[in-house]
Write a protein that holds these residues in place. Sequence first.
Motif, PDB file in Angstrom:
ATOM      1  N   ARG A 116       0.827  -1.207   0.000  1.00  0.00           N
ATOM      2  CA  ARG A 116       0.000   0.000   0.000  1.00  0.00           C
ATOM      3  C   ARG A 116       0.858   1.252   0.000  1.00  0.00           C
ATOM      4  N   GLY A 117       1.927   1.206  -0.789  1.00  0.00           N
ATOM      5  CA  GLY A 117       2.796   2.369  -0.959  1.00  0.00           C
ATOM      6  C   GLY A 117       3.856   2.552   0.098  1.00  0.00           C
ATOM      7  N   SER A 118       3.885   1.691   1.117  1.00  0.00           N
ATOM      8  CA  SER A 118       4.866   1.823   2.198  1.00  0.00           C
ATOM      9  C   SER A 118       5.849   0.668   2.159  1.00  0.00           C
ATOM     10  N   THR A 119       7.128   0.987   2.328  1.00  0.00           N
ATOM     11  CA  THR A 119       8.156  -0.050   2.350  1.00  0.00           C
ATOM     12  C   THR A 119       8.458  -0.531   3.764  1.00  0.00           C
ATOM     13  N   ASP A 120       7.730  -0.025   4.764  1.00  0.00           N
ATOM     14  CA  ASP A 120       7.971  -0.472   6.133  1.00  0.00           C
ATOM     15  C   ASP A 120       6.671  -0.403   6.923  1.00  0.00           C
ATOM     16  N   VAL A 121       5.901  -1.484   6.879  1.00  0.00           N
ATOM     17  CA  VAL A 121       4.669  -1.574   7.668  1.00  0.00           C
ATOM     18  C   VAL A 121       4.833  -2.541   8.834  1.00  0.00           C
ATOM     19  N   VAL A 122       6.041  -3.094   8.999  1.00  0.00           N
ATOM     20  CA  VAL A 122       6.267  -4.137   9.996  1.00  0.00           C
ATOM     21  C   VAL A 122       5.983  -3.644  11.410  1.00  0.00           C
ATOM     22  N   ARG A 123       6.532  -2.483  11.762  1.00  0.00           N
ATOM     23  CA  ARG A 123       6.364  -2.013  13.131  1.00  0.00           C
ATOM     24  C   ARG A 123       4.916  -1.660  13.447  1.00  0.00           C
ATOM     25  N   ASP A 124       4.211  -1.067  12.476  1.00  0.00           N
ATOM     26  CA  ASP A 124       2.793  -0.758  12.711  1.00  0.00           C
ATOM     27  C   ASP A 124       1.968  -2.037  12.835  1.00  0.00           C
ATOM     28  N   ALA A 125       2.267  -3.028  11.996  1.00  0.00           N
ATOM     29  CA  ALA A 125       1.554  -4.303  12.092  1.00  0.00           C
ATOM     30  C   ALA A 125       1.810  -4.957  13.446  1.00  0.00           C
ATOM     31  N   ASP A 126       3.031  -4.894  13.924  1.00  0.00           N
ATOM     32  CA  ASP A 126       3.373  -5.467  15.222  1.00  0.00           C
ATOM     33  C   ASP A 126       2.603  -4.777  16.342  1.00  0.00           C
ATOM     34  N   SER A 127       2.443  -3.444  16.239  1.00  0.00           N
ATOM     35  CA  SER A 127       1.699  -2.703  17.262  1.00  0.00           C
ATOM     36  C   SER A 127       0.244  -3.130  17.304  1.00  0.00           C
ATOM     37  N   ILE A 128      -0.365  -3.349  16.137  1.00  0.00           N
ATOM     38  CA  ILE A 128      -1.759  -3.794  16.095  1.00  0.00           C
ATOM     39  C   ILE A 128      -1.894  -5.170  16.747  1.00  0.00           C
ATOM     40  N   LEU A 129      -0.991  -6.076  16.421  1.00  0.00           N
ATOM     41  CA  LEU A 129      -1.077  -7.425  16.960  1.00  0.00           C
ATOM     42  C   LEU A 129      -0.849  -7.449  18.474  1.00  0.00           C
ATOM     43  N   ARG A 130       0.075  -6.621  18.956  1.00  0.00           N
ATOM     44  CA  ARG A 130       0.433  -6.642  20.373  1.00  0.00           C
ATOM     45  C   ARG A 130      -0.467  -5.771  21.243  1.00  0.00           C
ATOM     46  N   ALA A 131      -1.100  -4.761  20.662  1.00  0.00           N
ATOM     47  CA  ALA A 131      -1.830  -3.802  21.506  1.00  0.00           C
ATOM     48  C   ALA A 131      -3.109  -3.289  20.854  1.00  0.00           C
ATOM     49  N   GLY A 132      -3.634  -4.004  19.864  1.00  0.00           N
ATOM     50  CA  GLY A 132      -4.811  -3.518  19.151  1.00  0.00           C
ATOM     51  C   GLY A 132      -6.130  -3.895  19.792  1.00  0.00           C
ATOM     52  N   GLY A 133      -6.097  -4.578  20.933  1.00  0.00           N
ATOM     53  CA  GLY A 133      -7.323  -4.972  21.604  1.00  0.00           C
ATOM     54  C   GLY A 133      -7.833  -3.892  22.542  1.00  0.00           C
ATOM     55  N   PRO A 134      -8.886  -4.182  23.293  1.00  0.00           N
ATOM     56  CA  PRO A 134      -9.429  -3.196  24.232  1.00  0.00           C
ATOM     57  C   PRO A 134      -8.374  -2.725  25.232  1.00  0.00           C
ATOM     58  N   ASP A 135      -8.290  -1.412  25.398  1.00  0.00           N
ATOM     59  CA  ASP A 135      -7.349  -0.812  26.357  1.00  0.00           C
ATOM     60  C   ASP A 135      -5.902  -1.199  26.085  1.00  0.00           C
ATOM     61  N   GLY A 136      -5.565  -1.422  24.819  1.00  0.00           N
ATOM     62  CA  GLY A 136      -4.169  -1.705  24.485  1.00  0.00           C
ATOM     63  C   GLY A 136      -3.729  -3.115  24.782  1.00  0.00           C
ATOM     64  N   THR A 137      -4.642  -4.061  24.898  1.00  0.00           N
ATOM     65  CA  THR A 137      -4.283  -5.449  25.148  1.00  0.00           C
ATOM     66  C   THR A 137      -3.965  -6.158  23.832  1.00  0.00           C
ATOM     67  N   PRO A 138      -3.208  -7.253  23.886  1.00  0.00           N
ATOM     68  CA  PRO A 138      -2.909  -7.997  22.658  1.00  0.00           C
ATOM     69  C   PRO A 138      -4.170  -8.626  22.071  1.00  0.00           C
ATOM     70  N   LEU A 139      -4.192  -8.732  20.763  1.00  0.00           N
ATOM     71  CA  LEU A 139      -5.304  -9.368  20.074  1.00  0.00           C
ATOM     72  C   LEU A 139      -5.088 -10.873  19.984  1.00  0.00           C
ATOM     73  N   GLU A 140      -6.177 -11.622  19.838  1.00  0.00           N
ATOM     74  CA  GLU A 140      -6.040 -13.013  19.447  1.00  0.00           C
ATOM     75  C   GLU A 140      -5.463 -13.034  18.040  1.00  0.00           C
ATOM     76  N   LEU A 141      -4.631 -14.009  17.739  1.00  0.00           N
ATOM     77  CA  LEU A 141      -3.906 -14.029  16.468  1.00  0.00           C
ATOM     78  C   LEU A 141      -4.842 -13.870  15.269  1.00  0.00           C
ATOM     79  N   GLY A 142      -5.946 -14.624  15.257  1.00  0.00           N
ATOM     80  CA  GLY A 142      -6.865 -14.547  14.125  1.00  0.00           C
ATOM     81  C   GLY A 142      -7.449 -13.158  13.956  1.00  0.00           C
ATOM     82  N   ASP A 143      -7.908 -12.550  15.064  1.00  0.00           N
ATOM     83  CA  ASP A 143      -8.428 -11.188  14.993  1.00  0.00           C
ATOM     84  C   ASP A 143      -7.340 -10.208  14.571  1.00  0.00           C
ATOM     85  N   GLY A 144      -6.113 -10.477  15.027  1.00  0.00           N
ATOM     86  CA  GLY A 144      -5.012  -9.572  14.718  1.00  0.00           C
ATOM     87  C   GLY A 144      -4.677  -9.528  13.239  1.00  0.00           C
ATOM     88  N   VAL A 145      -4.574 -10.701  12.595  1.00  0.00           N
ATOM     89  CA  VAL A 145      -4.214 -10.702  11.179  1.00  0.00           C
ATOM     90  C   VAL A 145      -5.336 -10.093  10.342  1.00  0.00           C
TER      91      VAL A 145
END
Length: 419
Positions: A116-145
């Motif tokens: 999507r035009g970016s050569t570095d989405v790794v860190r943002d993707a990692d943030s969503i997986l680790r803290a994208g749940g309610p109140d910054g909690t980690p997501l379940e893997l399926g919901d995260g991807v």
Amino acid sequence: MADVDAIVEDLTRTGVHLGPGTESWLSAEQLAAYRQTVRESGLPVHLVLVQPPEDGGISSGDDLLVRVHDAGGPDGLYIGVNNVWSFTEEGEPAYNPTLPDGSEVNIALQQWGAVRGSTDVVRDADSILRAGGPDGTPLELGDGVVAVAEQLLAGTLPAAATAAQDAASARHEREDAAGSTQVGTGSSGGTDGSGPGDAVLGAVVVLLVVVAAVLGLRALVRRGRARTRAQTFALPDSVLDRVREAGDAELARRARQDVLALGERIDAADLDGSGAPAWAAALDHYDAAGRLLPGDPTADVDPLDAVGAIALAGRGEEALAAARRGRPFEPSTPCFLNPLHGRAARGHALEHAGRRVEAPICAACRRDLQAGRRPDILDVVVRGRAEHYFETDREPWASTGFGALEPDLVRRLHRGGHR
């Protein structure tokens, strides 16, 4: 051992590879939502779920992703798994994406080419997986991807990642202020009054990060399957070309968060007296990281010490995971050019001013070098001017590359002092 050719074939056809024993990691609904988002939009996102080998290292999943791409896998963002930690106890907070059975997942992320035009989405993707749940909690893997794919498609991944990081920071602040978790006795050492109980600050100041070149350092013995490319990258001269906001204070906040999280996990593990070398290593790394942070939570933190604390806390997590599984601790190798980029994918020959060095770098830095772009190197301001961190006299960071050039960072801190 994973069948790399079979994975390449699956990714080329469907963008998903589910190895034996991983089918239950995503529900049918999660998998369908992910496939629909990725396939209908043509997003170059590839899911590689393979059970980690019992004798695999902490970065075995990253290594697999590199091998898959080298074997002909398509460009894009790869999401895989390094380790599955099945020791989460009921009521214990998770710090990594989870599986349906409550196990925590150490995610492997690699990227080749633009997404999507970016050569570095790794860190943002990692943030969503680790803290994208309610109140910054980690997501379940399926919901995260699914969330990562949907945010990429909508073009909102950077904003969502920032919101997730802020939510996670606020959560840690509330937990610390309420005293809801205590660091176990014997896991800290209580040195200099510092420790994960200190309040996390959110003030923002400016850190100058220079995109620059690397001077030669001593040769690095490569680890694992890392392979040196025949090509030698000629690096550009150092030049100050941009200023990155939210620097020093954000580094300090992340350092305190990471050390706090490690302390909480050590306390929950309750392995005192086990005598396992990996457990001792977890305690040593936690203690060393805490010593780098001032006891006064309002005091400034030197940016290189903050990065050092982050690196040590990360290795402490690796040591703790090894101790819980009864495995030897093998520290991962960070990116030499910028340890905040995470694990290095492989070693590369670098050249500057007629000198050469072989050093481990991450996939993002490798892509920049191959494309003739300036890699994002960690630099600091010393006596009024920007310098590469390894050109300063700050030890042990300058000569070890935060562990990239010398694996035993704790020993160097004790042996060579800290200045």
